[in-house]
Structures are given as C-alpha cells and as structure tokens.
Design a protein around this motif. Structure first.
Motif, mmCIF file in Angstrom:
data_model
loop_
_atom_site.group_PDB
_atom_site.id
_atom_site.type_symbol
_atom_site.label_atom_id
_atom_site.label_comp_id
_atom_site.label_asym_id
_atom_site.label_seq_id
_atom_site.Cartn_x
_atom_site.Cartn_y
_atom_site.Cartn_z
ATOM 1 N N HIS A 175 0.698 -1.068 0.177
ATOM 2 C CA HIS A 175 0.065 -0.144 -0.156
ATOM 3 C C HIS A 175 1.026 1.182 -0.078
ATOM 4 O O HIS A 175 2.057 1.345 0.535
ATOM 5 N N ALA A 176 0.452 2.526 -0.575
ATOM 6 C CA ALA A 176 1.085 3.522 -0.690
ATOM 7 C C ALA A 176 1.652 4.196 0.742
ATOM 8 O O ALA A 176 0.769 3.917 1.729
ATOM 9 N N LEU A 177 2.721 4.805 0.642
ATOM 10 C CA LEU A 177 3.194 5.619 1.626
ATOM 11 C C LEU A 177 3.647 7.086 1.341
ATOM 12 O O LEU A 177 3.895 7.130 0.011
ATOM 13 N N TRP A 178 3.571 8.129 2.119
ATOM 14 C CA TRP A 178 4.068 9.309 1.466
ATOM 15 C C TRP A 178 4.690 9.911 2.756
ATOM 16 O O TRP A 178 4.524 10.032 3.744
ATOM 17 N N ASN A 179 5.449 11.132 2.189
ATOM 18 C CA ASN A 179 6.070 12.455 3.148
ATOM 19 C C ASN A 179 5.876 13.410 2.356
ATOM 20 O O ASN A 179 6.847 13.735 1.607
ATOM 21 N N LYS A 180 4.891 14.152 2.618
ATOM 22 C CA LYS A 180 4.933 15.650 1.822
ATOM 23 C C LYS A 180 5.021 16.561 3.175
ATOM 24 O O LYS A 180 5.365 16.378 4.303
ATOM 25 N N SER A 181 4.970 17.858 2.519
ATOM 26 C CA SER A 181 5.303 18.931 3.355
ATOM 27 C C SER A 181 4.566 18.946 4.681
ATOM 28 O O SER A 181 4.975 19.204 5.769
ATOM 29 N N ARG A 182 3.237 18.499 4.429
ATOM 30 C CA ARG A 182 2.145 18.431 5.978
ATOM 31 C C ARG A 182 1.576 17.190 6.230
ATOM 32 O O ARG A 182 0.893 17.319 7.099
#
Length: 412
Positions: A175-182
C-alpha cells in the motif's frame, strides 16, 4: 532479482469518516442504513479502504474489524453510540475537577514564579482510553486484511512537535506511503493507542504518546492538521469516496446570510459572541470545515484531470512525460439535514452538571452557534437523536448510495 511490490487493486471504494467529537454518532446512523441495502445482504463491507480521524477513527476501527460482516459492524456501532455516557469519555468527579482547577491556578497565577506545565488538558480522558481498549478489535482488523476484505485502514493524528498530520496505516503489502510537506504516512500495526491519539481533542484531552520509529512522540486530534481529509483514501488507491460529514450545510449557509445581510433584509441584530461561541467556531475550524473545502477542491481537480486525459490522448506515447498516474475520483457525501448544534442546545441539560456549570461561565451562544456543546455532549439522548438523523438522511438517498457503491462492481 528483487520482487516488485504488489500492484494496487483497482476499482476500490473508500470510506472517509470525518472528525466531530460526539457528532460522530451521526455516522453510525448513516452506515446502519447503508448496511441494509438488499444487494449487500450477507456480503462483506463495500469499503476496501477506510480512513478516519477523531470520532471517525473510532467508527472506522469498528467497521474495519467487521469487514467480513458489514451489517454486524454497523449494529455494533449503533450499540456503542446508543449507550454512550459522559463517564465513559472523561472524568467529572469533584476530585478530578479540583485537581485540574488547582493545576490551572498554579500555572496561570504562579507559573512565572515557580514554573508551569502542570496542566495537560481541561479534562481527564482516562475513561475514553478504557472505552477504546474495550472495543478495539485488532485481531478483527488483521483478519479483514488477510482475507482480502480490507485493503487498508488509516488513522490520522497530529504530531504536536512537527505539526504534521500523521496517517498510521495497517493494510496489505504494497500500500502507498507518503511524506509531504504537511502529511506523513507510516506503515504500522494499529492499536487502541493510535485511535485514542486521533480522538484526543486539543486542550480538552491530553496528548497521547505513540512510537514512531525508534522514538516516542506526542499526538492529538487528527483533524487539526488534516486539511485534506479525502487525501489518505485517494493516495491509498480509492476510486470512489463515500464521505460522511457532521455539519449541516444549510445551517452554515443560513448563518452566512445573517452576516452578509443588508438593512433591507429582515434579520435579527447579531450580538457580540460570547467566549463559548468563539470556542465553538474554533472547533468548527478544526473539525467541520475541511471536508467541505476538500470536496470543492476534488471537484475542481476532476475537471482538470478530465481535460488533461483528453489532451493526453492526442500526444504520441513516446512524447508523453512520466508522471504519477492521474485519475478521476468520484465523491459522494452524506451530511446532516438538520443543525446538530440546535439539537445539542435542546439537550444541554443532559451535560454533567459540573461541566455545564463551567461552560455556562463562558456565556450562552444562540442555538445555531452552540457548536461547543455539540462536540462534548457525550450522552445517549443526544447520540440517539443523531443516529436517527443519520439513518433518516441516508434513507432519503439510499437509491443513489446503492448505485454509487455498486455501479463499479457491475461495470468492471
């Protein structure tokens, strides 16, 4: 040779459960009516992806754990909310309130001399911790994922150090993971502590420690920084989003008309808002406004993506730039047809006397602006009213809901 991660399944429904404190009972009523759709009888949950924050995380955990038996999960939700009492959420005995009051006096009156930091929150949420522990079914979530009935369940909490929205996800491999600005997503094994952190209303309830990697950080209500509540479900791969809000749009529009009125309009003179009304507006900003804004943003993006995909068809494949796949996301939102703040105002006498006494000290807002009460009125008389409202609202649109949830299954 290393194995490629599994491909994200297609044609998945996502369930997005907004925050809202005691207003979360409305979601139980909506889901109960949805579970009674004949085409879903005896079948697993129609939602392969579930995301939620605050009260939505509590509701989502119950639905996720009962993915193999959707109707039983919704019945369980209704039972929990129908029998809820304030004593199951926070302490309001004299000793607890005296301790909180003493800490507040010492911090605000003498903190400059002797140091502050004694007061962690306005209320002791120890009962809520026990309530969630008693009803959190981690094994049920595991079984749902292993059986394939559930692709992923995500719970969002706000990091008090970074200020970012952390979505803790338990789901199938790849499954997707993410690390964005917020926004940050972490793969984890969800526990009752994650649900408690997501439901820790700021200031009202204390921060909750959670393990993140090799460290421990402190978290609060997930709605504080999750300005795009649809985003986690979209990133996890949902193509259709069934979202349940807890704000009456008609009432919000009515209040706006009052503020924009002219001398020619026949409206009552607006009074200076008491502190309780200001606190309610702050709660609205945290819990209620994000879903409406995110739906508007999603609709704009759908128009953009639709135009882009048409344009892309005219570009030779060898000239197309590589980018993250873009797709149309179909939303469906159910929101209260009646003003929940007005319902709360009529039942304010059900609030524990000591808590009501404190809230009355903040001033009396008009009925339509009694939002603070509606978030904290954890009482079965109130929650049963909201369950009935949710059941009624979903019933009025049940044919639309059935078509929305099942049309993809019929056409793919």
């Amino acid at each position: 040779m290393s194995k490629l991660p599994p491909k994200t399944p297609q044609n998945m429904n996502g369930l997005v459960l907004a925050a809202g404190g005691a207003r979360g009972a409305y979601q139980a009523g909506v889901l109960k009516r949805v579970s009674e759709i004949k085409a879903l009888a005896g079948k697993p949950s129609p939602f392969q992806i579930i995301t939620g924050s605050s009260a939505g995380a509590i509701n989502g955990a119950v639905v996720a754990a009962n993915s193999a038996n959707f109707i039983e999960g919704t019945k369980q939700l209704v039972r929990l909310w129908s029998n809820l009492d304030a004593s199951q959420v926070y302490r309001f005995d004299p000793a607890s309130l005296f301790e909180t009051g003493t800490q507040a006096v010492l911090d605000f009156a003498l903190g400059g001399l002797f140091g502050a930091g004694r007061l962690q929150s306005l209320l002791d949420a120890t009962p809520l911790h026990q309530f969630i522990e008693n009803h959190f079914d981690g094994e049920g979530i595991n079984r749902a994922i292993q059986s394939g009935h559930l692709y992923a369940f995500g719970v969002t909490a706000t990091g008090y150090h970074s200020g970012k929205a952390f979505t803790f996800i338990q789901g199938q491999l790849g499954h997707a993971l993410w690390n964005k600005s917020r926004r940050v997503a972490l793969r984890t094994h969800l526990t009752a502590q994650h649900i408690l952190a997501s439901a820790a209303i700021p200031i009202v309830f204390p921060p909750v420690p959670l393990k993140t990697g090799d460290s421990v950080a402190y978290f609060g209500d997930g709605a504080m920084r999750l300005t795009a509540p649809l985003s986690p479900a979209i990133r996890l791969g949902a193509e259709r989003l069934f979202a349940i809000g807890v704000r009456c749009q008609e009432s919000a529009d009515s209040l706006l008309r009052s503020e924009l009125s002219t001398h020619d309009d026949y409206v009552a003179q607006l009074q200076r808002p008491p502190l309780s009304q200001i606190c309610g507006t702050l709660m609205n900003a945290i819990f209620l406004d994000h879903l409406d804004t995110d739906i508007e943003h999603l609709n704009r993006m759908n128009h953009f993506v639709s135009a882009y995909l048409e344009l892309e068809k005219k570009i030779p494949a060898e000239q197309q730039e590589l980018h993250e796949p873009m797709r149309i996301i179909q939303p469906f939102v159910v929101s209260p047809s009646a003003d929940i703040a007005v319902i709360a105002k009529t039942l304010e006498h059900r609030m524990p006397r000591r808590i009501r006494y404190f809230m009355e000290g903040l001033g009396q807002p008009d009925a339509q602006s009694a939002d603070l009460m509606s978030f904290l009125l954890f009482d079965k008389a109130f929650t049963r009213e909201l369950i009935q409202l949710g059941y009624h609202d979903a019933g009025l649109r049940i044919d639309e809901i059935e078509h929305f949830l099942l049309e993809g299954k019929k056409t793919h």
